[in-house]
Enzyme design. Structure first.
Site, PDB file in Angstrom:
ATOM      1  N   HIS A 182      -5.020   3.992  10.476  1.00 41.36           N
ATOM      2  CA  HIS A 182      -5.702   3.088   9.543  1.00 41.36           C
ATOM      3  C   HIS A 182      -5.356   1.629   9.860  1.00 41.36           C
ATOM      4  O   HIS A 182      -6.210   0.743   9.801  1.00 41.36           O
ATOM      5  CB  HIS A 182      -5.282   3.444   8.106  1.00 41.36           C
ATOM      6  CG  HIS A 182      -6.232   2.942   7.070  1.00 41.36           C
ATOM      7  ND1 HIS A 182      -5.956   3.023   5.720  1.00 41.36           N
ATOM      8  CD2 HIS A 182      -7.451   2.356   7.161  1.00 41.36           C
ATOM      9  CE1 HIS A 182      -6.966   2.503   5.042  1.00 41.36           C
ATOM     10  NE2 HIS A 182      -7.887   2.092   5.894  1.00 41.36           N
ATOM     11  N   GLU A 202      -4.302  12.210   5.587  1.00 38.64           N
ATOM     12  CA  GLU A 202      -3.222  11.486   4.902  1.00 38.64           C
ATOM     13  C   GLU A 202      -1.908  12.237   5.059  1.00 38.64           C
ATOM     14  O   GLU A 202      -1.829  13.432   4.732  1.00 38.64           O
ATOM     15  CB  GLU A 202      -3.531  11.351   3.406  1.00 38.64           C
ATOM     16  CG  GLU A 202      -4.674  10.418   3.069  1.00 38.64           C
ATOM     17  CD  GLU A 202      -4.248   8.957   2.958  1.00 38.64           C
ATOM     18  OE1 GLU A 202      -3.042   8.666   3.126  1.00 38.64           O
ATOM     19  OE2 GLU A 202      -5.133   8.130   2.696  1.00 38.64           O
ATOM     20  N   ASP A 206      -0.715   1.517   7.730  1.00 40.52           N
ATOM     21  CA  ASP A 206      -0.403   2.930   7.915  1.00 40.52           C
ATOM     22  C   ASP A 206      -1.041   3.500   9.188  1.00 40.52           C
ATOM     23  O   ASP A 206      -2.067   2.986   9.618  1.00 40.52           O
ATOM     24  CB  ASP A 206      -0.804   3.747   6.667  1.00 40.52           C
ATOM     25  CG  ASP A 206      -2.251   3.572   6.243  1.00 40.52           C
ATOM     26  OD1 ASP A 206      -2.753   2.440   6.277  1.00 40.52           O
ATOM     27  OD2 ASP A 206      -2.897   4.576   5.905  1.00 40.52           O
TER      28      ASP A 206
HETATM   29 ZN   LIG Z   1      -4.702   4.404   4.893  1.00 45.45          ZN
END
Ligand SMILES: [Zn+2]
Length: 282
Positions: free
Chosen positions: A185, A147, A195
């Site tokens: 993603h 992330e 994203d």
């Molecule tokens: Zn994501």
């Protein structure tokens, strides 16, 4: 599966929760403790022989456990990159350290470049959700989730991207992950996720060996070329064609209109990647 903790795990979680009621000076002391306890529960689970298979054979031919001596841990073979879509790193760390959210990632990278490692690379994080890439339908089981702290509209910082590249170097080397298995993603969940977004420098990553990119010299695809075949070969889920096209453009053509229309240039880019991927698959 660790989504539904066993009664023993619940007891451990409860104990940890109770002990955390005394205010701790270390902000993540409680979640770190629960992590260790969860790992112990998993270790106990996998050290037990599995339940015997049910079969219809006579007793002397019933299935039997014979432990092999040759094995190791499964390794991640994909990397899925995300942006947090949250306003602060603290908010993300909190989201991943409280159980009711049911989401997590292996790594979080802050805007200042600091890397937070949140889960052993050998364990299954809950980051991909309902997703598909090629014929893989359980991305969480085969991937690492990273992330990037980013709200989805702001640019990525250089120091953050440098940390990502360093991390990817280590991961690629450790687990021998092929270049085209570094994906976003939004690639694996078209129509549901976007994203790491149009600001993410996929070209720069591909130049370093993480992901694929198209050549400078492109050719016009032959008339028989079906763009949906192209997207399918690259890995996209084409069950909703418009979403698949948008996901492709977001990744490979972030500077053009993010609609579901094909232009000649977009088709040439797709055809180039299709040939590259097809050649790699053969
Ligand atoms: Zn994501």
């Amino acid at each position: 599966m660790i989504k539904t903790p066993s009664p023993a795990a619940y007891a451990l979680l409860l104990l940890a929760a109770l002990s955390s009621s005394c205010a701790s000076k270390k902000p993540y002391a409680t979640s770190n403790k629960i992590y260790q306890q969860q790992v112990k529960v998993i270790a106990a689970e996998i050290s037990k022989p599995p339940l015997p298979l049910t079969d219809t054979l006579p007793a002397e031919k019933a299935s039997e456990w014979v432990g092999t001596v040759n094995f190791g841990m499964r390794r991640p073979n994909y990397v899925v990159i995300h942006h947090t879509a949250q306003d602060s790193l603290g908010q993300t760390l909190k989201t991943f350290t409280i159980s009711r959210t049911q989401v997590s990632a292996h790594y979080v990278i802050g805007k200042d470049g600091k890397v937070y490692h949140m889960l052993s690379d050998y364990l299954r994080a809950w980051h991909a959700g309902n997703s598909k890439w090629g014929s893989i339908t359980d991305l969480n089981s085969v991937s690492l989730g990273i992330e990037m702290d980013n709200n989805g509209t702001e640019p990525y910082t250089e120091v953050q991207l440098n940390s990502l590249l360093n991390l990817l170097d280590t991961i690629k080397l450790n687990y021998k992950i092929p270049a085209d298995n570094f994906i976003g993603h939004g690639d694996i969940a078209p129509g549901r996720k976007v994203d790491p977004g149009v600001n993410f420098p996929w070209k720069k990553l591909a130049e370093k060996g993480f992901g694929i990119w198209y050549s400078d010299s492109l050719q016009t695809p032959p008339p028989a070329f079906d763009p949906m075949d192209g997207l399918l070969i690259i890995g996209y889920d084409i069950s909703r064609p418009q979403d698949a096209i948008k996901a492709f453009k977001r990744h490979y053509l972030p500077d053009v209109a993010q609609d579901a229309e094909w232009t000649d240039y977009a088709l040439s880019v797709l055809y180039n990647l299709y040939i590259k991927k097809k050649t790699a698959l053969l």
